[in-house]
Write an enzyme that holds these catalytic residues in place. Structure first.
Site, PDB file in Angstrom:
ATOM      1  N   GLY A  41      96.759  91.438  -9.808  1.00 35.87           N
ATOM      2  CA  GLY A  41      96.308  90.053  -9.925  1.00 35.87           C
ATOM      3  C   GLY A  41      95.000  90.001 -10.683  1.00 35.87           C
ATOM      4  N   LEU A  44      90.415  84.869 -10.194  1.00 36.24           N
ATOM      5  CA  LEU A  44      88.987  85.026  -9.912  1.00 36.24           C
ATOM      6  C   LEU A  44      88.711  86.294  -9.126  1.00 36.24           C
ATOM      7  CD1 LEU A  44      87.697  81.481  -8.976  1.00 36.24           C
ATOM      8  CD2 LEU A  44      87.085  82.866 -10.944  1.00 36.24           C
ATOM      9  N   HIS A 267      96.347  68.312   0.152  1.00 32.40           N
ATOM     10  CA  HIS A 267      95.396  67.484  -0.593  1.00 32.40           C
ATOM     11  C   HIS A 267      95.943  66.064  -0.614  1.00 32.40           C
ATOM     12  CE1 HIS A 267      92.727  66.010  -3.637  1.00 32.40           C
ATOM     13  NE2 HIS A 267      92.037  67.105  -3.558  1.00 32.40           N
ATOM     14  N   ARG A 331      90.447  64.857   4.567  1.00 34.64           N
ATOM     15  CA  ARG A 331      91.722  65.122   3.898  1.00 34.64           C
ATOM     16  C   ARG A 331      92.923  65.082   4.838  1.00 34.64           C
ATOM     17  NH1 ARG A 331      90.443  70.273  -0.094  1.00 34.64           N
ATOM     18  NH2 ARG A 331      89.260  69.064  -1.592  1.00 34.64           N
ATOM     19  N   HIS A 402      98.097  72.369  -1.442  1.00 31.18           N
ATOM     20  CA  HIS A 402      97.376  72.978  -2.572  1.00 31.18           C
ATOM     21  C   HIS A 402      96.576  74.229  -2.231  1.00 31.18           C
ATOM     22  CE1 HIS A 402      92.980  71.654  -2.681  1.00 31.18           C
ATOM     23  NE2 HIS A 402      93.399  71.540  -1.466  1.00 31.18           N
ATOM     24  N   LEU A 442      86.679  78.982  -4.799  1.00 32.50           N
ATOM     25  CA  LEU A 442      86.128  79.751  -5.916  1.00 32.50           C
ATOM     26  C   LEU A 442      85.062  80.702  -5.401  1.00 32.50           C
ATOM     27  CD1 LEU A 442      85.811  76.879  -8.557  1.00 32.50           C
ATOM     28  CD2 LEU A 442      87.694  78.455  -8.196  1.00 32.50           C
TER      29      LEU A 442
END
Lengths: 639, 257
Positions: A41, A44, A267, A331, A402, A442
């Site tokens: 992979g 990030l 989401h 949410r 998501h 992230l």
């Protein structure tokens, strides 16, 4: 007694990581080149890990099924990345980010991991800025911050609506530098089919070259899985088309425990599907809820256009039920309420699968120009996809999957229950508990890749100096390759009548209906009876035209969907056993009078980690108890 | 209400790099105008599988216009006729009932066809590997706010960094040149303070690497027209200036100016 050893260091939470780094064994700089590390992979987490490990001197082999590492789905993250820099002088600190993240995760994450995440968050910002990541800046040239996802402080760094893209390009470029220097051997369009063990320890992987179809073995001293989340089990999600659970799942089948699979995140503001053949859902920034009013018609099956429905015949259900927070409820609350009204038959649009997000009041109040300056790009995107002009007619929105908080169980060193096999980023389960906060994905991917794994991997490797890698002609590799060939041949020879996508869509419907936003005992039991039936049909009735010795995306998908079937069953089981509501896991039987998630801290303040027992038996549930010494457990309320 | 379209598709089929390839004609009937172009191809593939024929291979992934994986020449235009749009974001309502649509792979010598509509764009990775980065090993960074970046420079750098590496610029160029892609990465890194110490070395190595794969730029500007992120031609001019400077400059004295 649990078989799980999380290896959380002793001492106060703020000192654990510092102490651990000091007590971790080191590999001498000159000896690092004698170790080979496989990184699967290149998002990030994977790209940052591969680059950092290579910079340290380790020999790295990086694998991606994309044509380039830059395509990984990290690239689609919009909002931002948290960093406890306190540049805005509004009282942020490592401790506050730690506190918010534990609370946001609904008290189902490890305090020690989350504190470490908050500590290294500041280093990530420095690293990314130095790489040239074009974060938003003030006129003085310093970095800009914003508050995100209801945080009380402005700690989110962002790069327009493309923060993931820019951070990924930074990590990809760091990786590219190491590829050019010979430190990383890069394999593109190559997919993992199996993790290989010798004497109980990970010694390599088996892959398929997606262009030639060749099945090959690669050996290493350690294997790192940075292969993302499993949201595509729902078929329709905001994930990219190729996102899958295969690497994590095949490691699970080889002994890696899989933790908290029922923790998935919804989401609330996505564009609803327009027809049966829709392939994915597009997310629109949640900021739209700041000015849009959410409503559905009062009447069931109202077919009038929205402009013909007078205010008195509309139900602004969030404003009605939550007068204090209104359209800005969190949410999960917004999502569940949308599901309730759509299930009642009040949904809007041709397929009656959405609710209105109406900007009429905002346009009347502030003028169209003001609304355009705030949301112009989002309105354009909506119009491009739906063909409707949201300045004139309300948007239609509906929740979508998501992110997945569950994943491969790892200890504090990010090692799975297979010695020598690590998991980082969304693929592991470790830092978000039952719910991930905005701008934290992230952060976690890069924390693991840049600043955690490169230290912790040395602890295990240091004692293995002089150990050769297992040669790829060893019987363990031959056996794994034979298994991979068997599965491919089995797929190709079924000769049924239905496509992979058909099965994936049908599976997705079951998972969405019963293991989606709201779960019940009855529904989860239904999922456990319907999924195996569909799975059986899949193995009998799949049709895969073409050859396995060439690019064959149907074959790639078949392997992924086969793993999704097994995962879906475990999600249902995990959700069934977790007799409480927490974060993204909402069991209708466990809610407060206000309709809020009702946790059961006495019985469920633990991680559920599942051990594979073979294809014909059910996994064993293990528990890792969670202790909260620094954050007091509280109950949310938004009335 | 949603319209349905009946279309004729002429799609490039090619079994592999050594196969000369040919067009096949397919009927695409009952296509909803709300579908994306790629969802329309999904439907054709479902039909092909239904008839036990080999589906069309095409590159795609995020389907929200950011990953740069999707490609396709649609009626001779990279990513189709819509400005600033990737193929995955091109919707069928932009076509008319009865249209014939020609679908081909991105064509360039540096982008060999892998199969059907899938091409190999790894030459772009080679360009990045030759210098498209700022050398800062993990852990070596100073506090982010120690290096202020003037907002205008940061914004322009970002405009360049928005490139998604799809290759439409190359496919649209009559020379199959990669100046827009290369210059976008150079502008991203060369316009900000962090990128200065490697600026001229980077420019030289990236341009030289680009030249080994791609054709030459003759200022047609087709690349910008096709670019889904509307990357500016100005960056090519900036790259050319820096390339000349790189050839002239005595880099031993770079610290002085």
């Amino acid at each position: 007694m649990t078989v799980l050893n999380s290896k959380i260091p002793d001492g106060p939470v703020a000192d654990k990581w510092e102490n651990h780094k000091f007590s971790t064994k080191l590999v001498n700089p000159n000896n690092k080149r004698r170790f080979e590390i496989i990184v699967v992979g290149t998002g990030l987490a994977g790209a940052s890990a591969a680059a950092s490990l290579s910079e340290l001197g380790y020999k790295v082999k990086a694998f991606t099924f994309h044509d380039s590492p830059r395509r990984a789905h990290s690239i689609a993250a919009q909002g931002g990345i948290n960093g406890a820099k306190n540049y805005t002088n509004d009282g942020d600190s490592v401790h506050r980010l730690f506190y918010d993240t534990v609370k946001g995760g609904d008290y189902r994450s490890r305090e020690a991991n989350v504190h470490r995440l908050a500590e290294v968050s500041v280093n990530i910002i420095d690293q990314a800025a130095a790489q040239g990541v074009p974060f938003a800046r003030e006129y003085g040239g310093l970095l800009d911050n914003r508050s995100f996802g209801g945080a009380q402080v402005s700690r989110t760094f962002y790069a327009r609506g493309q923060t993931g893209q820019q951070l990924l390009l930074g990590a990809y470029q760091a990786l590219a530098k190491q590829v050019a220097s010979g430190g990383i051997e890069l394999h593109t369009r190559t997919e993992l089919l199996d993790v290989v063990l010798k004497d109980g320890r990970a010694c390599g992987i088996v892959t398929r070259d997606l262009v030639s179809g060749e099945v090959a073995s690669h050996s290493g001293h350690a294997v790192v899985l940075a292969t993302g989340g499993y949201g595509n089990v729902y078929y329709l999600s905001t994930n990219a088309m190729a996102c899958n659970v295969t690497a994590a799942w095949r490691a699970h089948r080889k002994g890696a425990f899989f933790a908290n699979p029922c923790y998935t995140q919804i989401h609330p503001t996505c564009i609803p599907a327009s027809d049966e053949f829709q392939s994915k859902l597009t997310l629109m920034s949640e900021s739209l809820r700041n000015d849009g009013r959410i409503w559905v018609p009062d009447a069931f099956d109202d077919t009038r256009s929205p402009s013909q429905i007078p205010d008195s015949e509309r139900d602004y259900y969030l404003e009605r039920k939550y007068p204090a927070f209104g359209n800005l409820v969190p949410r999960d609350v917004a999502s569940r309420n949308a599901k309730t009204v759509v299930d009642q038959g009040k949904g809007v649009g041709t397929l009656k699968n959405g609710v209105y997000l109406d900007f009429e009041a905002a346009i009347e109040r502030d003028g169209e120009a003001a609304v355009r300056s705030k949301y112009g790009n989002l309105f354009d995107m909506y119009q491009n996809i739906t063909g409707e002009n949201p300045y004139q007619t309300p948007m239609r929105i509906y929740p979508a999957i998501h992110y997945t908080m569950g994943g491969v169980w790892v200890d504090y060193n990010l090692m799975t229950t297979i010695p020598g096999c690590y998991s980082i980023g969304e693929a592991n389960f470790s830092d978000h508990g039952a719910n991930r906060l905005g701008a934290s994905a992230l952060m976690q991917g890069l924390a693991d890749g840049y600043f955690v794994l490169p230290y912790t991997i040395g602890d295990d490797l240091a004692g293995r100096l002089g150990e050769a890698t297992v040669p790829t002609d060893d019987p363990v590799f031959a056996e794994a390759e034979a298994g991979a060939h068997d599965q491919i041949n089995r797929f190709m020879s079924i000769g049924g009548t239905r496509s992979v996508d058909w099965f994936h869509r049908e599976l997705g419907k079951i998972v969405w209906d019963y293991i989606g936003m709201e779960r019940t005992r009855e529904g989860l039991e239904k999922a456990l009876s319907e999924i195996p039936a569909l799975e059986e049909e899949f193995w009998k009735d799949l049709r895969l035209p073409g050859s396995a010795a060439t690019l064959n995306s149907g074959l790639e998908k078949a392997g992924r969907v086969a793993d999704f079937f097994e995962l879906a069953k475990l999600m249902a089981r995990d959700g069934l056993d977790r007799e409480e509501s927490c974060g993204g896991h909402f069991r209708a039987e466990h809610q407060t009078d206000e309709g809020e998630a009702q946790r059961d801290d006495e019985n469920f303040a633990h991680v559920a980690a599942w051990e594979w027992n073979g294809a014909d038996s059910v996994q064993t549930r293990h528990q890792e108890e969670l202790t909260f010494e620094n954050v007091a457990l509280t109950q949310r309320s938004y009335k | 209400m949603t319209q349905e379209l009946n279309l004729t598709l002429q799609v490039w089929r090619q079994e592999g790099a050594s196969d000369p390839g040919h067009f096949e004609t397919y009927a695409a009937n009952g296509i909803s105008e709300d579908m994306s172009f790629l969802e329309m191809l999904d439907i054709i593939n479902e039909d092909l599988i239904e008839n036990d024929q080999i589906p069309i291979e095409f590159d795609h992934d995020c389907r929200e216009g950011i990953c740069g994986t999707c490609s396709l020449m649609i009626n001779g235009q990279a990513h189709g006729q819509e400005k600033a749009t990737t193929t995955c974001q091109l919707h069928m309502r932009k076509f008319n009932d009865g249209d014939t649509i020609v679908v081909e792979p991105f064509r360039a010598r540096a982008f060999p066809v892998v199969k059907d509509l899938v091409v190999d764009r790894s030459s772009f990775d080679r360009i990045i590997e030759s210098g498209g980065y700022i050398s800062v090993n993990t852990g070596a960074a100073s506090d982010a706010n120690l290096t202020p970046v003037p907002k205008e420079a940061a914004d322009t750098s970002f405009d360049a960094a928005a490139c998604i590496g799809c290759g439409a610029c190359v496919a649209a160029c009559p020379n199959s040149a990669a100046q827009l892609f290369t210059s976008a990465k150079l502008a991203h890194l060369n316009l900000i303070p962090q990128g200065q110490s490697q600026r001229f070395e980077r420019t030289e190595t990236m341009v030289d690497t680009m030249e080994t794969f791609f054709g030459s730029c003759t200022n047609h500007g087709e690349c910008h027209e096709a670019c889904p992120k509307e990357i500016s031609l100005d960056f090519i001019a900036f790259m050319n200036r820096d390339y000349v400077k790189a050839k002239m400059k005595n880099r031993k004295l770079a610290g002085q100016s």
